[in-house]
Scaffold this motif. Structure first.
Motif, mmCIF file in Angstrom:
data_model
loop_
_atom_site.group_PDB
_atom_site.id
_atom_site.type_symbol
_atom_site.label_atom_id
_atom_site.label_comp_id
_atom_site.label_asym_id
_atom_site.label_seq_id
_atom_site.Cartn_x
_atom_site.Cartn_y
_atom_site.Cartn_z
ATOM 1 N N PHE A 296 -6.454 -12.961 70.304
ATOM 2 C CA PHE A 296 -7.458 -13.234 69.278
ATOM 3 C C PHE A 296 -6.838 -13.201 67.891
ATOM 4 O O PHE A 296 -7.073 -14.082 67.052
ATOM 5 N N ALA A 297 -6.057 -12.148 67.641
ATOM 6 C CA ALA A 297 -5.484 -11.946 66.304
ATOM 7 C C ALA A 297 -4.560 -13.100 65.921
ATOM 8 O O ALA A 297 -4.588 -13.584 64.791
ATOM 9 N N ARG A 298 -3.753 -13.551 66.854
ATOM 10 C CA ARG A 298 -2.820 -14.648 66.552
ATOM 11 C C ARG A 298 -3.578 -15.910 66.146
ATOM 12 O O ARG A 298 -3.205 -16.594 65.191
ATOM 13 N N PRO A 319 -17.124 -10.896 63.409
ATOM 14 C CA PRO A 319 -17.201 -11.322 64.812
ATOM 15 C C PRO A 319 -18.285 -12.356 65.075
ATOM 16 O O PRO A 319 -18.163 -13.161 65.999
ATOM 17 N N GLU A 320 -19.358 -12.358 64.264
ATOM 18 C CA GLU A 320 -20.402 -13.366 64.447
ATOM 19 C C GLU A 320 -19.907 -14.769 64.129
ATOM 20 O O GLU A 320 -20.490 -15.748 64.603
ATOM 21 N N ILE A 402 -12.071 -6.363 61.565
ATOM 22 C CA ILE A 402 -12.383 -7.050 62.826
ATOM 23 C C ILE A 402 -11.463 -6.572 63.944
ATOM 24 O O ILE A 402 -11.898 -6.338 65.075
ATOM 25 N N LEU A 403 -10.174 -6.382 63.644
ATOM 26 C CA LEU A 403 -9.235 -5.919 64.666
ATOM 27 C C LEU A 403 -9.618 -4.539 65.175
ATOM 28 O O LEU A 403 -9.521 -4.255 66.376
ATOM 29 N N TYR A 407 -10.785 -3.330 69.004
ATOM 30 C CA TYR A 407 -10.111 -2.230 69.702
ATOM 31 C C TYR A 407 -11.092 -1.160 70.170
ATOM 32 O O TYR A 407 -10.930 -0.574 71.244
ATOM 33 N N THR A 408 -12.129 -0.890 69.368
ATOM 34 C CA THR A 408 -13.087 0.179 69.699
ATOM 35 C C THR A 408 -14.401 -0.342 70.269
ATOM 36 O O THR A 408 -15.123 0.401 70.932
ATOM 37 N N GLY A 409 -14.724 -1.601 69.967
ATOM 38 C CA GLY A 409 -16.006 -2.162 70.377
ATOM 39 C C GLY A 409 -17.098 -1.981 69.346
ATOM 40 O O GLY A 409 -18.177 -2.561 69.469
ATOM 41 N N LEU A 410 -16.850 -1.182 68.302
ATOM 42 C CA LEU A 410 -17.864 -0.881 67.293
ATOM 43 C C LEU A 410 -17.330 -1.183 65.904
ATOM 44 O O LEU A 410 -16.124 -1.102 65.652
ATOM 45 N N ALA A 411 -18.260 -1.512 64.989
ATOM 46 C CA ALA A 411 -17.864 -1.775 63.608
ATOM 47 C C ALA A 411 -17.241 -0.523 62.992
ATOM 48 O O ALA A 411 -17.710 0.596 63.225
#
Length: 524
Positions: A296-298, A319-320, A402-403, A407-411
């Motif tokens: 995703f990051a790339r 993410p939206e 966003i990264l 990684y955590t699933g939460l903002a």
């Protein structure tokens, strides 16, 4: 509209200069004044002549004999390929059957009759997705839920530009006309009716989403028999004007990306999958596997670096606004943390990590007017909160947030208050650098005390607010450096979340970070 990853060689456009807090950028040619270095004052939006879009205005008579105005932006049609977001079943998802086109095209009279019936009663076909449960800034405009948003790959987007709405529903884009049109609701939104025909070509299927700007609908292109998404702008002057600004942004992207196809005020694009936020939500906010995060990051960094090379700042990365190309996934059972009896729970693992960056409605040219506040709250950089001016680094900061969410699933930041937000940032990244804090204190003295110390907590701060700030963990606790992969990932995020935008890693530099050279094994 979406941006694909197009690495631009460095000789095309130089890297943007570092911005200092006093508004002076330094490069080989010497210092130059940055246009957005100080808090922005109210002024008229500048229009750059080199980015204007040529279009023609014509008048047509619809099937009911009513006159309508249409803006036509010349472009080539999209290639006749199927959307990769569909579950392949003759080109359509299992829940959707393509319509038969031998039947006569339904009339506007029938459409209006059904529209009037639908406007007074709820329908599952046209019901917008339920709003998500994120904390919202009470002073900010509520954004659209993002169950599925308009997306256009840079290979497949076509231009259609009705001036007001598609036909006589909005013969003039004014509030009065919108309220008086039988095919628009009182808010100026086009009333979506299944099997309606738009531009004599696109047959509507269902509503995908609705927001401040208008609506996004799924439709079938009757010429190519493919599914598309159509963004329909509200019949209100300010939203029409804003959409024309987006046209200029898309035109600039096309200049460097000749295969791009785009439209406005109606954007017709390939139909992609759900947004990343909705996938997280439906997956019970389980984090993505680390090898997926790197993929995703790339792509994200490549897309944003492409924008920056064109002197464009996205300003609303979240993410939206990242769509999956494919929704397909497999389900695995993973252990439940803290459970000793071997209990497991299901977790969805994407089959493909292909994504598209969308929504250039807030994109800003570096040399043009910068509104004071940009970015959705959870992804807003500290220089924006402090009114210090903003530029390309605000996108880098949003990418860092966003990264962490991947990684955590939460903002990372769950807040709607500026001072509380800054206090959380200090919990995550440590105290602000003194030079940056002093600049912030000059701009927003109400947030500081004793010269350059954040004035938190204030006497009026609630117990809950204090509790939430204390619960915010340092970044090294959020991303524990337990192995080489996490160490490099943590280092990348730290450089993206730096307080001082002058010290923040640029997106182009981030692509060269050692994290992207790692071979991350597959995991769940």
């Amino acid at each position: 509209m979406s941006a694909a990853v197009h690495p631009v060689t460095s000789h095309l456009i130089p890297h943007y200069p570092r911005q200092s807090l006093n508004g002076i950028s330094h490069n080989a040619a010497g210092p130059s004044v940055m246009p957005n270095a100080s808090p922005v004052t109210t002024r008229k939006r500048k229009r750059a002549h080199q980015y204007t879009v040529s279009y023609s205005e014509v008048q047509e008579v619809d099937s009911d004999g009513r006159l309508r105005e249409v803006i036509v932006i010349e472009d080539t049609p999209p290639p006749p390929t199927l959307s990769p977001a569909t579950t392949h079943n003759g080109g359509y998802s299992a829940s959707y059957q393509p319509p038969v086109y031998s039947a006569p095209i339904r009339t506007r009279a029938a459409a209006r009759a059904e529209a009037q019936a639908l406007s007074s009663s709820s329908s599952s076909v046209v019901t917008a997705p339920a709003p998500k449960k994120r904390k919202r800034d009470h002073q900010e405009e509520v954004r659209a839920p993002a169950a599925k948003k308009l997306a256009a790959s840079s290979q497949q987007t076509q231009v259609l530009a009705p001036a007001n709405s598609w036909d006589s529903r909005s013969a003039a884009a004014t509030d009065d006309t919108a309220k008086g049109s039988s095919c628009d609701d009182k808010e100026g939104h086009y009333i979506i009716v299944p099997d309606d025909m738009i531009y004599r070509r696109y047959r509507t299927v269902r509503l995908l989403g609705q927001g401040t700007f208008g609506k996004v609908v799924e439709a079938v292109d009757t010429q190519t028999n493919t599914r598309v998404a159509i963004k329909i702008i509200r019949a209100i002057p300010k939203y029409r004007d804003a959409s024309k600004i987006e046209v200029r942004v898309l035109q600039k992207l096309k200049e460097r990306d000749p295969l791009n196809r785009k439209n406005h005020i109606c954007l017709v694009s390939e139909l992609l999958g759900m947004c990343v936020y909705d996938f997280l939500k439906e997956n019970d906010f389980a984090p993505f596997p680390r090898h997926h995060i790197q993929a995703f990051a790339r792509q994200l960094f490549g897309s944003v670096a492409f924008l920056h090379d064109l002197r464009l700042i996205h300003t609303d990365l979240k993410p939206e606004n990242i769509l999956l190309v494919h929704n397909d996934y497999r389900v695995v059972n993973v252990p439940i943390p803290g459970k000793r009896n071997g209990a497991t729970k299901p977790k969805r693992i994407l089959q493909s990590t292909d994504i598209r960056l969308i929504d250039f409605g807030s994109a800003t040219f570096e040399s043009e007017y910068h509104s004071t506040v940009v970015c959705t709250r959870h992804y807003r950089a500290p220089e924006i909160i402090l009114g210090l001016g903003w530029s390309f680094p605000c996108d880098a900061y949003s990418l860092g947030c966003i990264l962490v969410e991947f990684y955590t699933g939460l903002a990372l930041y769950q807040t709607h208050d500026n001072l509380e937000h800054l206090a959380m940032m200090e919990m995550v990244m440590g105290k602000m650098p003194e030079r940056f804090a002093r600049a912030g204190a000059r701009s927003k003295p109400e947030f500081f005390k004793d010269g350059a110390k954040l004035d938190w907590p204030k006497a009026k701060a609630t117990r809950q607010s204090k509790k939430e700030v204390r619960a915010t963990r340092p970044l090294a606790d959020v991303i524990p450096p337990t192995d080489h992969i996490n160490k490099q990932f943590l280092n990348l995020v730290q450089k993206l979340l730096a307080f001082d935008p002058n010290q923040r890693l640029t997106v182009r530099e981030a692509l060269a970070h050692p994290y992207f050279s790692l071979q991350i094994p597959e995991e769940v």
